[in-house]
Design a protein around this motif. Structure first.
Motif, mmCIF file in Angstrom:
data_model
loop_
_atom_site.group_PDB
_atom_site.id
_atom_site.type_symbol
_atom_site.label_atom_id
_atom_site.label_comp_id
_atom_site.label_asym_id
_atom_site.label_seq_id
_atom_site.Cartn_x
_atom_site.Cartn_y
_atom_site.Cartn_z
ATOM 1 N N ILE B 154 20.035 -13.136 18.934
ATOM 2 C CA ILE B 154 19.005 -13.879 18.209
ATOM 3 C C ILE B 154 19.458 -14.067 16.761
ATOM 4 C CG2 ILE B 154 16.607 -13.754 17.388
ATOM 5 C CD1 ILE B 154 15.903 -12.472 20.027
ATOM 6 N N PRO B 155 19.281 -15.275 16.236
ATOM 7 C CA PRO B 155 19.695 -15.524 14.851
ATOM 8 C C PRO B 155 18.752 -14.825 13.865
ATOM 9 C CG PRO B 155 18.576 -17.445 15.740
ATOM 10 C CD PRO B 155 18.711 -16.475 16.872
ATOM 11 N N PHE B 156 19.325 -14.082 12.968
ATOM 12 C CA PHE B 156 18.549 -13.412 11.923
ATOM 13 C C PHE B 156 19.141 -13.769 10.566
ATOM 14 C CE2 PHE B 156 16.772 -10.810 15.227
ATOM 15 C CZ PHE B 156 15.614 -10.265 14.705
ATOM 16 N N TRP B 157 18.273 -13.828 9.580
ATOM 17 C CA TRP B 157 18.702 -13.899 8.192
ATOM 18 C C TRP B 157 18.564 -12.499 7.600
ATOM 19 C CZ3 TRP B 157 21.020 -18.159 6.600
ATOM 20 C CH2 TRP B 157 20.728 -19.380 7.236
ATOM 21 N N LEU B 158 19.589 -12.072 6.897
ATOM 22 C CA LEU B 158 19.523 -10.773 6.215
ATOM 23 C C LEU B 158 19.559 -11.025 4.710
ATOM 24 C CD1 LEU B 158 22.085 -8.631 8.294
ATOM 25 C CD2 LEU B 158 19.650 -8.991 8.719
ATOM 26 N N TYR B 159 18.567 -10.483 4.008
ATOM 27 C CA TYR B 159 18.450 -10.769 2.574
ATOM 28 C C TYR B 159 18.657 -9.504 1.735
ATOM 29 C CZ TYR B 159 16.315 -15.100 4.179
ATOM 30 O OH TYR B 159 16.083 -16.301 4.797
ATOM 31 N N ASP B 160 19.391 -9.687 0.661
ATOM 32 C CA ASP B 160 19.514 -8.632 -0.356
ATOM 33 C C ASP B 160 18.730 -9.081 -1.573
ATOM 34 O OD1 ASP B 160 21.215 -7.469 1.396
ATOM 35 O OD2 ASP B 160 22.952 -7.402 0.065
ATOM 36 N N TYR B 161 18.032 -8.129 -2.181
ATOM 37 C CA TYR B 161 17.271 -8.442 -3.400
ATOM 38 C C TYR B 161 17.506 -7.383 -4.455
ATOM 39 C CZ TYR B 161 14.535 -11.840 -0.732
ATOM 40 O OH TYR B 161 14.149 -12.903 0.038
ATOM 41 N N HIS B 162 17.554 -7.865 -5.676
ATOM 42 C CA HIS B 162 17.463 -6.951 -6.813
ATOM 43 C C HIS B 162 16.087 -7.211 -7.414
ATOM 44 C CE1 HIS B 162 18.584 -4.502 -10.212
ATOM 45 N NE2 HIS B 162 18.139 -5.458 -11.015
ATOM 46 N N VAL B 163 15.293 -6.158 -7.538
ATOM 47 C CA VAL B 163 13.894 -6.329 -7.948
ATOM 48 C C VAL B 163 13.624 -5.619 -9.265
ATOM 49 C CG1 VAL B 163 11.482 -5.992 -7.273
ATOM 50 C CG2 VAL B 163 13.206 -6.409 -5.524
ATOM 51 N N ASN B 164 12.987 -6.348 -10.191
ATOM 52 C CA ASN B 164 12.417 -5.724 -11.386
ATOM 53 C C ASN B 164 10.922 -5.597 -11.132
ATOM 54 O OD1 ASN B 164 14.547 -5.349 -13.348
ATOM 55 N ND2 ASN B 164 14.742 -7.589 -13.301
ATOM 56 N N GLY B 165 10.490 -4.387 -10.897
ATOM 57 C CA GLY B 165 9.091 -4.177 -10.531
ATOM 58 C C GLY B 165 8.274 -3.671 -11.696
ATOM 59 N N PHE B 166 7.051 -4.177 -11.812
ATOM 60 C CA PHE B 166 6.141 -3.725 -12.862
ATOM 61 C C PHE B 166 4.780 -3.461 -12.229
ATOM 62 C CE2 PHE B 166 2.709 -4.769 -15.806
ATOM 63 C CZ PHE B 166 2.920 -3.784 -16.758
ATOM 64 N N LEU B 167 4.238 -2.318 -12.585
ATOM 65 C CA LEU B 167 2.927 -1.945 -12.031
ATOM 66 C C LEU B 167 2.054 -1.379 -13.140
ATOM 67 C CD1 LEU B 167 1.650 -1.670 -9.083
ATOM 68 C CD2 LEU B 167 2.087 0.758 -9.342
ATOM 69 N N GLU B 168 0.829 -1.870 -13.193
ATOM 70 C CA GLU B 168 -0.153 -1.345 -14.142
ATOM 71 C C GLU B 168 -1.318 -0.802 -13.321
ATOM 72 O OE1 GLU B 168 -1.553 -4.256 -16.887
ATOM 73 O OE2 GLU B 168 -3.081 -2.936 -17.721
ATOM 74 N N ALA B 169 -1.699 0.413 -13.621
ATOM 75 C CA ALA B 169 -2.762 1.032 -12.820
ATOM 76 C C ALA B 169 -3.685 1.859 -13.704
ATOM 77 C CB ALA B 169 -2.145 1.927 -11.734
ATOM 78 N N GLU B 170 -4.828 2.185 -13.142
ATOM 79 C CA GLU B 170 -5.754 3.085 -13.835
ATOM 80 C C GLU B 170 -5.836 4.370 -13.016
ATOM 81 O OE1 GLU B 170 -9.599 1.738 -15.738
ATOM 82 O OE2 GLU B 170 -10.384 2.971 -14.095
ATOM 83 N N GLY B 171 -5.492 5.479 -13.669
ATOM 84 C CA GLY B 171 -5.543 6.767 -12.982
ATOM 85 C C GLY B 171 -6.706 7.581 -13.517
ATOM 86 N N ARG B 172 -7.375 8.271 -12.603
ATOM 87 C CA ARG B 172 -8.519 9.086 -13.021
ATOM 88 C C ARG B 172 -8.351 10.520 -12.537
ATOM 89 N NH1 ARG B 172 -10.543 4.161 -11.834
ATOM 90 N NH2 ARG B 172 -10.903 4.663 -9.656
ATOM 91 N N LYS B 173 -8.544 11.447 -13.484
ATOM 92 C CA LYS B 173 -8.548 12.873 -13.134
ATOM 93 C C LYS B 173 -9.997 13.334 -13.175
ATOM 94 C CE LYS B 173 -3.948 13.775 -15.004
ATOM 95 N NZ LYS B 173 -3.136 14.479 -16.013
ATOM 96 N N VAL B 174 -10.488 13.793 -12.070
ATOM 97 C CA VAL B 174 -11.903 14.173 -11.982
ATOM 98 C C VAL B 174 -11.991 15.685 -11.784
ATOM 99 C CG1 VAL B 174 -14.064 13.809 -10.731
ATOM 100 C CG2 VAL B 174 -12.427 11.932 -10.945
ATOM 101 N N SER B 175 -12.789 16.313 -12.619
ATOM 102 C CA SER B 175 -13.017 17.751 -12.445
ATOM 103 C C SER B 175 -14.520 18.023 -12.496
ATOM 104 C CB SER B 175 -12.295 18.545 -13.538
ATOM 105 O OG SER B 175 -12.680 18.092 -14.809
ATOM 106 N N THR B 176 -14.953 18.996 -11.726
ATOM 107 C CA THR B 176 -16.387 19.338 -11.712
ATOM 108 C C THR B 176 -16.545 20.833 -11.918
ATOM 109 O OG1 THR B 176 -16.370 19.646 -9.314
ATOM 110 C CG2 THR B 176 -16.976 17.465 -10.107
ATOM 111 N N TRP B 177 -17.646 21.203 -12.567
ATOM 112 C CA TRP B 177 -17.950 22.614 -12.732
ATOM 113 C C TRP B 177 -19.449 22.773 -12.884
ATOM 114 C CZ3 TRP B 177 -16.174 19.434 -16.519
ATOM 115 C CH2 TRP B 177 -16.899 19.370 -17.697
ATOM 116 N N ARG B 178 -19.884 23.988 -12.672
ATOM 117 C CA ARG B 178 -21.321 24.277 -12.792
ATOM 118 C C ARG B 178 -21.573 25.111 -14.029
ATOM 119 N NH1 ARG B 178 -26.182 25.276 -10.157
ATOM 120 N NH2 ARG B 178 -25.653 24.327 -8.164
ATOM 121 N N SER B 179 -22.640 24.795 -14.682
ATOM 122 C CA SER B 179 -23.102 25.617 -15.784
ATOM 123 C C SER B 179 -24.618 25.686 -15.683
ATOM 124 C CB SER B 179 -22.681 25.001 -17.125
ATOM 125 O OG SER B 179 -23.165 25.789 -18.181
ATOM 126 N N GLY B 180 -25.130 26.865 -15.360
ATOM 127 C CA GLY B 180 -26.573 27.013 -15.162
ATOM 128 C C GLY B 180 -27.017 26.194 -13.978
#
Lengths: 272, 356
Positions: B154-180
């Protein structure tokens, strides 16, 4: 050797203590502290008899100036057991004792057999409240005992409270909670397990899937990070009111013991 | 006579040689001789016999179905092939028929992975396709259900890529505790940036519209260590197709896959957060290479209860895929037994829990 013999004697004294309060169990009211005139005793006796006949449950009232057992609970238990009170297989009955050996009115209500189910914590508290009311209304010991009989009768008439509906008295005389099979929960769990497992296995028959990623063709050694930064932006704190579980309720003033159901007895006490 | 075909001939008996996937050599079915490509070429050079590159089936006309009809250069019989077929064989004399004019210029593959799996391997793989699949109808994997079966390059195309990737994300650290009597929840939010370069090598895309793209995806991966320079010799005994999806059209799929994987790779580097939301992903792809290759696939038509089911096996690795029909009675029976078993076990656990 002498020490061992002494220990044996002491143990024998406590365990083989004869029934120092052997009584005629048909009397039902034993005013050993002499707090009631005979006429009032007779009236109360008739009320107790009425209770026993109506609710098929024994009722005993004791007043005492002597307590060789230390606690009023122990006294009540020994008095009830040693004299063979109680009706039916589980020795159903309720005993009210006023112990004045310390000079105060230390009272205790002992429940046995079916009475364990009828007289819940709340009900025993309520009976003590009625007894206390009688005392503070200057109705004397007669009034207090009459309040006990009346309040006990009222609750017996109501039958087993909702909190104890799902209970029974076992062969040792202890109150046990009936375990009802959680049919609905088990059915739901079985439905979920069977359906999820079947779904997963059905999905296995679909082997043709579109490829959406190229992870297998990514040269992991080629990855070079130019920027890898995490900047703190802001913080937010919220609170919600969730009261702690205190682990039980407090009883009214003067309460000296909660309802128990070990050894086939329950009940509670209060200094009146 | 043999000199007019594109087949290699046996150095011993001059019979047509067939490619042997297991030995990666050529075998003579008559004298049982086995030869490497170098041995055959040396023998043919000695005999003055070379593959006659000019000998190819002569196109005669299109038949009523619009298929191309060729004349076998070996025996003169008719060979029918569609417009994308580049290699087939004469059903009468079994000579390989390479439609050479379809394998020239842009249609000439750079390389090929020869077949490593035989027809018998494919049959065995199909017979055991039901392992771990309790809902397959009992007789489905029976050999008698295998209809048409063909080994296809079966005929296939094989591709090579050089990628410059950029990602922007929002990260959240959640902590919980009890007081009274209050439970506090603290959420620290971070702006997360990732920027990285990475390389992809040989992302395959099926270059033929005759074969289902998802099916071709599913038989991946091929081991590219097995790629060799293209030679007509490897086609003997198999079918072959030429591409009818251009490299420009096919590479969209490869780009999408590379972009998704780049996002995933950058996302995987964001650690230490309770939650991560991707706000922006922007990747620059540079196509560094694209090769046109032929990859080996066994195609099976399975006829079961008047329906045709397509199966494919990676001709190199032996990975067999296809959608297996479901026996509804088995599903119902299995579900019911599982329900009862779970219910009984749950009941026993509940009961034992009460005792303990």
């Amino acid at each position: 050797m002498k020490k061992r013999f002494l220990l044996f004697l002491i143990c024998s004294f406590f365990f083989l203590l004869p029934n120092v309060f052997a009584v005629d169990k048909s009397l039902k009211i034993y005013d050993d502290a002499d707090l009631l005139p005979d006429s009032e005793e007779a009236i109360l006796k008739s009320q107790i008899d009425q209770f026993i006949t109506t609710y098929d449950m024994d009722m005993v009232v004791v007043t005492t100036m002597i307590n060789p057992y230390g606690s009023v609970e122990q006294f009540a238990t020994r008095f009830y057991e040693d004299n063979g009170f109680g009706l039916n297989e589980h020795k159903d009955g309720i005993l009210f004792v006023i112990d004045r050996h310390l000079g105060a009115d230390d009272a205790y209500i002992l429940t046995t057999g079916e009475a364990l189910r009828v007289y819940s914590d709340d009900r025993i508290d309520a009976i003590f409240d009625d007894i206390s009311d009688a005392k503070y209304n200057n109705e004397g010991y007669y009034g207090m005992i009459a309040a006990f009989i009346q309040s006990s009768s009222d609750f017996a008439k109501e039958g087993v409270p909702a909190v104890n509906k799902n209970t029974y008295i076992d062969s040792n005389g202890n109150m046990q909670y009936k375990r009802t099979v959680p049919w609905l929960f088990l059915i739901i769990v079985s439905l979920v397990v069977a359906s999820v497992t079947t779904f997963v296995l059905v999905k296995k028959n679909k082997m043709v899937k579109k490829a959406t990623t190229a992870k297998a063709y990514l040269d992991q050694n080629s990855i070079q990070y130019g920027r890898k930064e995490d900047h703190f932006a802001h913080t937010h704190t919220s609170s919600s009111y969730v009261p702690r579980n205190t682990g039980g309720s407090s009883s009214g003033g003067g309460r000296v013991g909660g309802t128990t159901s070990h050894g086939g007895h329950g009940g509670g006490g209060r200094r009146l | 006579m043999r000199g007019g075909t594109l087949d290699h001939t046996c150095p011993n008996c001059d019979a047509v040689l067939k490619f042997n996937p297991h030995g990666q050599n050529w075998v003579c079915e008559y004298c049982k001789g086995q030869f490497t490509k170098e041995q055959i070429e040396a023998s043919e050079a000695k005999k003055g016999h070379v593959l006659n590159e000019t000998a190819e089936p002569v196109k005669m006309e299109k038949n009523a179905e619009g298929m191309d009809v060729y004349s076998c250069p070996n025996c003169g019989a008719q060979i029918v092939a569609d417009e994308n077929t580049t290699a087939t064989f004469c059903v009468y004399c079994k000579s390989t028929a390479i439609l050479k004019n379809k394998l020239i210029g842009e249609f000439n593959p750079v390389s090929v992975i020869p077949f490593y799996k035989t027809k018998e391997d494919a049959i065995e793989a199909f017979k055991s396709i039901g392992k771990g699949k309790p809902f397959m109808p009992k007789e489905f994997s029976d050999k008698k259900n295998i209809g048409e079966m063909k080994g296809v390059y079966i005929p296939f195309w094989l591709y090579d890529y050089h990628v410059n990737g950029f990602l922007e994300a929002e990260g959240r650290k959640v902590s919980t505790w009890r007081s009274g009597d209050y439970i506090y929840t603290k959420t620290d939010t971070y702006a997360v940036y990732r920027d990285a370069q990475m390389d992809y090598h040989r992302i395959p895309v099926d270059g033929s519209t005759h074969f289902d793209d998802d099916m071709m995806n599913s038989i991946e991966p091929f081991d590219y260590q097995g790629l060799v320079d293209f030679s007509h010799s490897y086609l003997s005994g198999f079918l072959a197709e030429k591409y009818d999806v251009s490299s420009e059209d096919a590479q969209k799929d490869a780009e999408t896959r590379a972009r998704n994987s780049t996002t995933n790779a950058l996302r995987d580097s964001i650690v230490g957060y309770s939650e991560v939301d991707i706000r922006n992903a922007n990747h620059q792809l540079q196509s560094t290479k694209s090769d046109y290759v032929l990859l080996p696939v066994w195609m099976l038509n399975i006829k079961y209860k008047d329906k045709i089911y397509m199966f494919a096996m990676n001709g190199q690795t032996g990975k067999m895929i296809g959608d297996i029909p479901i026996d509804k009675n088995k599903v119902i029976r299995y579900w019911f037994i599982l329900f009862i078993a779970t219910f009984v076990i749950s009941l026993i656990i509940w009961w034992i829990g009460g005792i303990l």
